[in-house]
Design a protein around this motif. Sequence first.
Motif, PDB file in Angstrom:
ATOM      1  N   ASP A 120     -20.796   9.781 -33.603  1.00 32.28           N
ATOM      2  CA  ASP A 120     -20.064  10.715 -32.746  1.00 32.28           C
ATOM      3  C   ASP A 120     -18.428   9.780 -31.763  1.00 32.28           C
ATOM      4  OD1 ASP A 120     -21.879  12.611 -31.869  1.00 32.28           O
ATOM      5  OD2 ASP A 120     -22.823  11.575 -30.789  1.00 32.28           O
ATOM      6  N   ARG A 123     -16.475   9.911 -35.491  1.00 33.08           N
ATOM      7  CA  ARG A 123     -15.727  11.250 -35.164  1.00 33.08           C
ATOM      8  C   ARG A 123     -15.077  11.543 -34.188  1.00 33.08           C
ATOM      9  NH1 ARG A 123     -20.758  12.943 -36.616  1.00 33.08           N
ATOM     10  NH2 ARG A 123     -21.837  12.399 -35.011  1.00 33.08           N
ATOM     11  N   ASP A 124     -14.750  10.818 -33.153  1.00 30.61           N
ATOM     12  CA  ASP A 124     -13.965  10.742 -31.583  1.00 30.61           C
ATOM     13  C   ASP A 124     -12.731   9.727 -32.490  1.00 30.61           C
ATOM     14  OD1 ASP A 124     -13.312  10.765 -29.356  1.00 30.61           O
ATOM     15  OD2 ASP A 124     -12.860   8.508 -28.858  1.00 30.61           O
ATOM     16  N   GLN A 125     -12.855   7.922 -32.695  1.00 33.43           N
ATOM     17  CA  GLN A 125     -11.997   7.967 -33.708  1.00 33.43           C
ATOM     18  C   GLN A 125     -10.712   8.777 -34.616  1.00 33.43           C
ATOM     19  OE1 GLN A 125     -10.921   6.107 -36.671  1.00 33.43           O
ATOM     20  NE2 GLN A 125     -12.633   6.936 -37.295  1.00 33.43           N
ATOM     21  N   ARG A 128      -8.841  10.973 -32.749  1.00 31.38           N
ATOM     22  CA  ARG A 128      -8.004  11.022 -31.652  1.00 31.38           C
ATOM     23  C   ARG A 128      -7.502   9.228 -31.450  1.00 31.38           C
ATOM     24  NH1 ARG A 128     -11.839  13.632 -27.978  1.00 31.38           N
ATOM     25  NH2 ARG A 128     -12.274  11.287 -27.293  1.00 31.38           N
TER      26      ARG A 128
END
Length: 512
Positions: A120, A123-125, A128
Motif C-alpha cells: 500500500d 502504491r501511495d507513493q 501522490r
Amino acid sequence: MNDKLQLPNLDYAALSPMLILFGVACIGVLVEGFVPRRLRHTVQLSLSLLGLVAALVMVIRQGSKDVITAQTAVAIDGPGLFLSATIIVLGIVSLLLIGERTLETGGAFVAQAAVTANTDADRDQAARTTGATEVFPLTMFALAGMLLFCTANDLLVMFVALEVFSLPLYLLCALARRRRLLSQEAALKYFLLGSFASAFFLFGVALVYGYAGQVDFKAIDAAIQNSPNDDLLLYVGLAMLAIGLLFKAAAVPFHVWTPDVYQGAPTPVTALMAACTKVAAFGGLLRLVYVGFSRTEWELQQVLGTVAVITMLVGAILAVTQTDIKRLLAYSSIANAGYLLVGVLAISERGLSSSMFYLVAYGFTVLAAFAVVTLVRDADGEATHLSRWAGLGRRSPLYATLFTFILLAFAGLPLTSGFTAKFGVFAAAIDADQTWLVIAGVVSSAILAFPYLRVVVMMWLSEPGETTPAVSIPGAMTAAALVIGTVATLVLGVAPSVLIDATEHAGIFVGK
C-alpha cells in the motif's frame, strides 16, 4: 634530507571541470540534509545545471594544451577535453529528462527507495508523493567519475574512476517510481555483473603491474618494448582489463545486463547510461589502446575485432526478436558498441576522430529516442510494449514523425547523423586494412534496419487500437531535450563538417 611532505603537482585549472562536478555533488548531499523538501527539487536541479555549465566553460577555456598532472595520474589532452565536453553536454540533456516532473505526479523516481514493492505504501507513493531528489547528486557523482575515467593516465586511477561513476548508476537504476520489482531486479543484476567486471579489471591491473612494474600508460608502453618478463602476464592482464571496459561498453559477450537494465531502470537513467556511459567507456578504451597498449596492435585488432563482429551481429539479430521498445533500443546500443569498436581498432588519427564523432552523434540520437519513450504512456506509466505503439502515427503524428526520423538515423540512412558516423568509422577501418570489419558492419546494419522499419510500419500503417496510448504533452525540459537531440541528429547528418573539424583538431592523446 628533506623531511617536508612532498605534495603531488596539481594543475587545478586543468582538473577544474571534474572538481566542479565533485563539489556540486557534495553540495547536493548537504542540500538533502538542510533544505526543506518542497524546495529541494528546484535547488538540486538548478545547482546541477549550473555546475555542468561551469564545468563546460572550464573545458572550453583549456583550449588544446596538453597537461599531465597529479604526478602522472591524469592527462588533460585534446581527446580527453573533447570527450569531457561531450559527457557534460550530454549530461545536461540527460539532466533535463531526470528533472522533468510534469509528465507524472512526482516525477519518474520513487520517493523512498526502501519502500517495499507492491505494498500500500508503494502504491501511495506512486500516486501522490514527490519523487526523491537524491538522484541529482548521484548523477553529478557519476558524471564527475566519467570525466576522470576519460582522462585517467594510469590503471589505478582508471579503476577508481570506474567505481566512482558505476556505484551511483547502480543506485539510480533501482529508483523507478513504477514497476518497482523490475527496477530493483535491474539494479541488482547490474550491480552483481558490474562487480565481477570490476574484479576482472582490478586483477588485470595487478597482472600488468607484475609485467611492467608500473601502472601509468607511458611506462607500460615502454615496458612492452623492453621488458624481459613473460608476455603471458601482459596478454592475460590486457584481456582482463578489456573485460572490465567492454562490460561498460555493452559489447558481446559482456552485454547480458544491458536489455534487463535498460528496461527496468527509470527511462531518464536509461538515457543517461546509453549516452554518457558509452562515451566514458569508449573514452577509457581509446586511451588504453592508443597510449598504453599500442605496441600490441596486431593482437588487439584480431581479438577485439572478433568481439566487434560478434557484437554487431548479435545486437542486430536479437533486436529483431524484441517486443519492448526499451529492450529494442538496448540491443541497438549493443550493435552500436560493435560499430564503435570498428573505429577504435583502426588505431589511427582518423579512427580516433571518427570514433569521437560517432560518440557525439549516437549520444544525441539516443537521448532523443528515450525522450519520446517517456511521452508514450497511459494510466500505469510508460507503454513500452511494441504492440501499444500500433497506430501511434494517427494518434500523435508529430511525435511519431520525430521518432521515425530517429529510427532512420539509427538505421544509418543518409542526411542523418547515423549515416555520417557509420561512414566515418567504416572509412577509417578500410584505411587501416580492416575491411573484414566493415563487411560485418554493413551486414549487421542491414539486419538491424528491419526492427527499426517494423516500428515505423506499426506506427503509420496500423490502426490505433483500444490499448494504443496517447502521447503526453511534454514538459519544458523534456521538450528541450527532444528538440536538442533531434536537431543535433539532423545537423550532424546534413552539415557535419564543424564537428568533424573539431574531432580532427582534438588531435591525438598526449604521450603519442
